[in-house]
Design a protein around this motif. Structure first.
Motif, PDB file in Angstrom:
ATOM      1  N   PHE A  66       0.867  -1.185   0.000  1.00 35.78           N
ATOM      2  CA  PHE A  66       0.000   0.000   0.000  1.00 35.78           C
ATOM      3  C   PHE A  66       0.900   1.231   0.000  1.00 35.78           C
ATOM      4  O   PHE A  66       1.628   1.479   0.955  1.00 35.78           O
ATOM      5  N   ILE A  67       0.855   1.992  -1.086  1.00 36.05           N
ATOM      6  CA  ILE A  67       1.629   3.228  -1.179  1.00 36.05           C
ATOM      7  C   ILE A  67       0.657   4.397  -1.116  1.00 36.05           C
ATOM      8  O   ILE A  67      -0.334   4.442  -1.847  1.00 36.05           O
ATOM      9  N   GLY A  68       0.930   5.338  -0.237  1.00 37.46           N
ATOM     10  CA  GLY A  68       0.070   6.507  -0.107  1.00 37.46           C
ATOM     11  C   GLY A  68       0.870   7.691   0.370  1.00 37.46           C
ATOM     12  O   GLY A  68       2.078   7.621   0.590  1.00 37.46           O
ATOM     13  N   GLY A  69       0.170   8.804   0.532  1.00 35.15           N
ATOM     14  CA  GLY A  69       0.870   9.992   0.993  1.00 35.15           C
ATOM     15  C   GLY A  69      -0.011  11.217   1.023  1.00 35.15           C
ATOM     16  O   GLY A  69      -1.208  11.165   0.695  1.00 35.15           O
ATOM     17  N   SER A  70       0.587  12.310   1.395  1.00 34.17           N
ATOM     18  CA  SER A  70      -0.134  13.563   1.611  1.00 34.17           C
ATOM     19  C   SER A  70      -0.450  14.273   0.292  1.00 34.17           C
ATOM     20  O   SER A  70       0.326  14.206  -0.666  1.00 34.17           O
ATOM     21  N   ARG A  71      -1.561  14.969   0.280  1.00 34.63           N
ATOM     22  CA  ARG A  71      -1.986  15.673  -0.944  1.00 34.63           C
ATOM     23  C   ARG A  71      -1.092  16.864  -1.269  1.00 34.63           C
ATOM     24  O   ARG A  71      -1.052  17.308  -2.418  1.00 34.63           O
ATOM     25  N   ASP A  72      -0.403  17.403  -0.276  1.00 33.19           N
ATOM     26  CA  ASP A  72       0.444  18.572  -0.507  1.00 33.19           C
ATOM     27  C   ASP A  72       1.784  18.217  -1.143  1.00 33.19           C
ATOM     28  O   ASP A  72       2.556  19.108  -1.486  1.00 33.19           O
ATOM     29  N   ILE A  73       2.072  16.945  -1.295  1.00 35.10           N
ATOM     30  CA  ILE A  73       3.357  16.527  -1.865  1.00 35.10           C
ATOM     31  C   ILE A  73       3.251  16.506  -3.384  1.00 35.10           C
ATOM     32  O   ILE A  73       2.427  15.788  -3.950  1.00 35.10           O
ATOM     33  N   ASP A  74       4.076  17.328  -4.040  1.00 38.42           N
ATOM     34  CA  ASP A  74       4.052  17.361  -5.506  1.00 38.42           C
ATOM     35  C   ASP A  74       5.378  16.927  -6.125  1.00 38.42           C
ATOM     36  O   ASP A  74       5.506  16.910  -7.355  1.00 38.42           O
ATOM     37  N   VAL A  75       6.347  16.576  -5.291  1.00 35.63           N
ATOM     38  CA  VAL A  75       7.621  16.043  -5.768  1.00 35.63           C
ATOM     39  C   VAL A  75       8.008  14.889  -4.851  1.00 35.63           C
ATOM     40  O   VAL A  75       8.022  15.038  -3.624  1.00 35.63           O
ATOM     41  N   LEU A  76       8.319  13.745  -5.429  1.00 34.13           N
ATOM     42  CA  LEU A  76       8.718  12.601  -4.623  1.00 34.13           C
ATOM     43  C   LEU A  76      10.194  12.704  -4.255  1.00 34.13           C
ATOM     44  O   LEU A  76      11.044  12.920  -5.131  1.00 34.13           O
ATOM     45  N   PRO A  77      10.535  12.533  -2.966  1.00 28.14           N
ATOM     46  CA  PRO A  77      11.937  12.545  -2.566  1.00 28.14           C
ATOM     47  C   PRO A  77      12.701  11.393  -3.229  1.00 28.14           C
ATOM     48  O   PRO A  77      12.135  10.332  -3.497  1.00 28.14           O
ATOM     49  N   GLU A  78      13.986  11.611  -3.479  1.00 32.45           N
ATOM     50  CA  GLU A  78      14.796  10.598  -4.144  1.00 32.45           C
ATOM     51  C   GLU A  78      14.784   9.246  -3.423  1.00 32.45           C
ATOM     52  O   GLU A  78      14.679   8.198  -4.078  1.00 32.45           O
ATOM     53  N   MET A  97      -7.472  -0.699   1.442  1.00 30.68           N
ATOM     54  CA  MET A  97      -6.105  -0.919   0.956  1.00 30.68           C
ATOM     55  C   MET A  97      -5.205  -1.408   2.079  1.00 30.68           C
ATOM     56  O   MET A  97      -4.389  -2.323   1.882  1.00 30.68           O
ATOM     57  N   ALA A  98      -5.351  -0.821   3.259  1.00 37.45           N
ATOM     58  CA  ALA A  98      -4.550  -1.273   4.402  1.00 37.45           C
ATOM     59  C   ALA A  98      -4.862  -2.726   4.742  1.00 37.45           C
ATOM     60  O   ALA A  98      -3.962  -3.515   5.039  1.00 37.45           O
ATOM     61  N   ARG A  99      -6.135  -3.090   4.673  1.00 43.10           N
ATOM     62  CA  ARG A  99      -6.538  -4.458   5.014  1.00 43.10           C
ATOM     63  C   ARG A  99      -5.921  -5.479   4.064  1.00 43.10           C
ATOM     64  O   ARG A  99      -5.548  -6.595   4.461  1.00 43.10           O
ATOM     65  N   ARG A 100      -5.799  -5.112   2.803  1.00 44.26           N
ATOM     66  CA  ARG A 100      -5.284  -6.047   1.799  1.00 44.26           C
ATOM     67  C   ARG A 100      -3.759  -6.090   1.750  1.00 44.26           C
ATOM     68  O   ARG A 100      -3.185  -6.983   1.116  1.00 44.26           O
ATOM     69  N   ALA A 101      -3.089  -5.133   2.367  1.00 43.87           N
ATOM     70  CA  ALA A 101      -1.647  -4.974   2.174  1.00 43.87           C
ATOM     71  C   ALA A 101      -0.817  -5.855   3.105  1.00 43.87           C
ATOM     72  O   ALA A 101      -1.205  -6.138   4.233  1.00 43.87           O
ATOM     73  N   ASP A 102       0.350  -6.248   2.603  1.00 41.23           N
ATOM     74  CA  ASP A 102       1.360  -6.918   3.422  1.00 41.23           C
ATOM     75  C   ASP A 102       2.314  -5.893   4.037  1.00 41.23           C
ATOM     76  O   ASP A 102       2.846  -6.108   5.122  1.00 41.23           O
ATOM     77  N   TYR A 103       2.533  -4.793   3.321  1.00 45.99           N
ATOM     78  CA  TYR A 103       3.450  -3.737   3.758  1.00 45.99           C
ATOM     79  C   TYR A 103       2.891  -2.392   3.321  1.00 45.99           C
ATOM     80  O   TYR A 103       1.992  -2.326   2.480  1.00 45.99           O
ATOM     81  N   GLY A 104       3.453  -1.328   3.873  1.00 45.30           N
ATOM     82  CA  GLY A 104       3.068   0.012   3.458  1.00 45.30           C
ATOM     83  C   GLY A 104       4.270   0.890   3.213  1.00 45.30           C
ATOM     84  O   GLY A 104       5.343   0.688   3.791  1.00 45.30           O
ATOM     85  N   LEU A 105       4.090   1.877   2.341  1.00 42.94           N
ATOM     86  CA  LEU A 105       5.073   2.944   2.120  1.00 42.94           C
ATOM     87  C   LEU A 105       4.295   4.245   2.086  1.00 42.94           C
ATOM     88  O   LEU A 105       3.486   4.461   1.179  1.00 42.94           O
ATOM     89  N   MET A 106       4.491   5.098   3.088  1.00 43.50           N
ATOM     90  CA  MET A 106       3.757   6.352   3.191  1.00 43.50           C
ATOM     91  C   MET A 106       4.708   7.537   3.057  1.00 43.50           C
ATOM     92  O   MET A 106       5.736   7.601   3.740  1.00 43.50           O
ATOM     93  N   ILE A 107       4.346   8.455   2.164  1.00 41.90           N
ATOM     94  CA  ILE A 107       5.107   9.681   1.976  1.00 41.90           C
ATOM     95  C   ILE A 107       4.322  10.777   2.686  1.00 41.90           C
ATOM     96  O   ILE A 107       3.300  11.263   2.185  1.00 41.90           O
ATOM     97  N   TRP A 108       4.770  11.123   3.866  1.00 40.13           N
ATOM     98  CA  TRP A 108       4.019  11.977   4.794  1.00 40.13           C
ATOM     99  C   TRP A 108       4.650  13.355   4.866  1.00 40.13           C
ATOM    100  O   TRP A 108       5.879  13.484   4.972  1.00 40.13           O
ATOM    101  N   ASP A 109       3.814  14.390   4.850  1.00 40.44           N
ATOM    102  CA  ASP A 109       4.322  15.756   4.945  1.00 40.44           C
ATOM    103  C   ASP A 109       4.532  16.213   6.385  1.00 40.44           C
ATOM    104  O   ASP A 109       4.842  17.371   6.638  1.00 40.44           O
ATOM    105  N   GLY A 110       4.382  15.297   7.329  1.00 41.51           N
ATOM    106  CA  GLY A 110       4.572  15.624   8.742  1.00 41.51           C
ATOM    107  C   GLY A 110       3.347  16.214   9.400  1.00 41.51           C
ATOM    108  O   GLY A 110       3.362  16.510  10.600  1.00 41.51           O
ATOM    109  N   ALA A 111       2.249  16.377   8.637  1.00 48.44           N
ATOM    110  CA  ALA A 111       1.059  17.010   9.188  1.00 48.44           C
ATOM    111  C   ALA A 111      -0.245  16.331   8.780  1.00 48.44           C
ATOM    112  O   ALA A 111      -1.239  16.424   9.498  1.00 48.44           O
ATOM    113  N   SER A 112      -0.271  15.663   7.647  1.00 49.14           N
ATOM    114  CA  SER A 112      -1.513  15.080   7.129  1.00 49.14           C
ATOM    115  C   SER A 112      -2.050  13.990   8.050  1.00 49.14           C
ATOM    116  O   SER A 112      -1.398  12.958   8.241  1.00 49.14           O
TER     117      SER A 112
END
Length: 237
Positions: free
Chosen positions: A65-77, A157-172
């Motif tokens: 499950f890959i997710g993240g904050s709506r304010d993120i418009d560039v993915l970190p390297e 999505m969380a229920r179906r996932a084995d792992y997660g990767l979240m790109i968090w803006d520190g506030a969402s």
């Protein structure tokens, strides 16, 4: 050789049937080390360390499950590197349809021509489906408004996932709640905090609480307001 799309659909169906705490879920004691390697690693040395794990798992498609904050418009390297590792090892990706991190990750996966992706959405059609992948509608409850419209698809999505990767803006609060939903069913999650340039792997509620305590009072209030009664009870336990 099986068609990749057929393989993904079969794996997604099996993941849908899994119940929290069921026998098909991997042992929690090995979760931390497996999650770090399964979701990707920075540097050749770390990838070399994971060689044995990949050899054991090469015929297994993990659901991530890959997710993240709506304010993120560039993915970190580092996030791009981790997603590249997911693609190299042909794991399944579960992703939402929101603007921001979801759309950015979709764009990256579409650029790779990656097929093992399922897009989850609450509306009649996905807001973003940049790779024309299989789409799964999770209807919101009648009368749902605001964040509640999309909370159901996130939980699914969380229920179906084995792992997660979240790109968090520190506030969402929504992204941070997805981390909790994963650890509550023993699915580790790598959290990339763009505000603090910090990467953390959460494998337990205690790990989640440690991040929660650093997040600040405003974020904490919003997260608590969005929790279900069951989620509040689990965090308080």
């Amino acid at each position: 050789m099986r068609d990749p799309h057929e393989q993904f659909q079969d794996t997604l169906h099996k993941a849908q049937e899994k119940q929290p705490g069921g026998g098909s879920r991997r042992g929690a004691l090995n979760m931390a080390s497996i999650a770090v390697h399964a979701i990707g690693a920075r540097g050749r040395g770390w990838l070399a360390q994971s060689k044995g794990l990949w050899k054991e798992r090469r015929d297994t498609m993990a659901m991530i499950f890959i997710g993240g904050s709506r304010d993120i418009d560039v993915l970190p390297e580092p996030v791009i590197e981790r997603i590249s590792a997911i693609v190299r090892h042909e794991h399944g990706v579960l992703i939402g349809d929101a603007p921001g991190a979801d759309a950015e990750v979709q764009g990256l996966l579409a650029g790779y021509g990656y097929e093992h992706v399922g897009v989850f959405h609450a509306g009649k059609e996905p807001r973003h489906n940049l790779g024309d992948w299989a789409a799964y509608r999770i209807r919101p409850p009648d009368g749902a408004q605001g964040f509640a419209v999309h909370a159901g698809k996130d939980r699914e999505m969380a229920r179906r996932a084995d792992y997660g990767l979240m790109i968090w803006d520190g506030a969402s609060p929504g992204t941070f709640l997805n981390v909790l939903r994963l650890v509550l069913i023993a699915s580790p999650c790598v959290v990339y905090d763009t505000m603090r340039s910090r990467v953390t792997t959460t494998c337990s509620v205690a790990d989640w609480r440690a991040i929660f305590e650093r997040a600040g009072a405003d974020v904490a209030r919003e997260v608590i307001a969005r929790m279900t009664a069951e989620e509040r009870k689990a965090v308080a336990a």
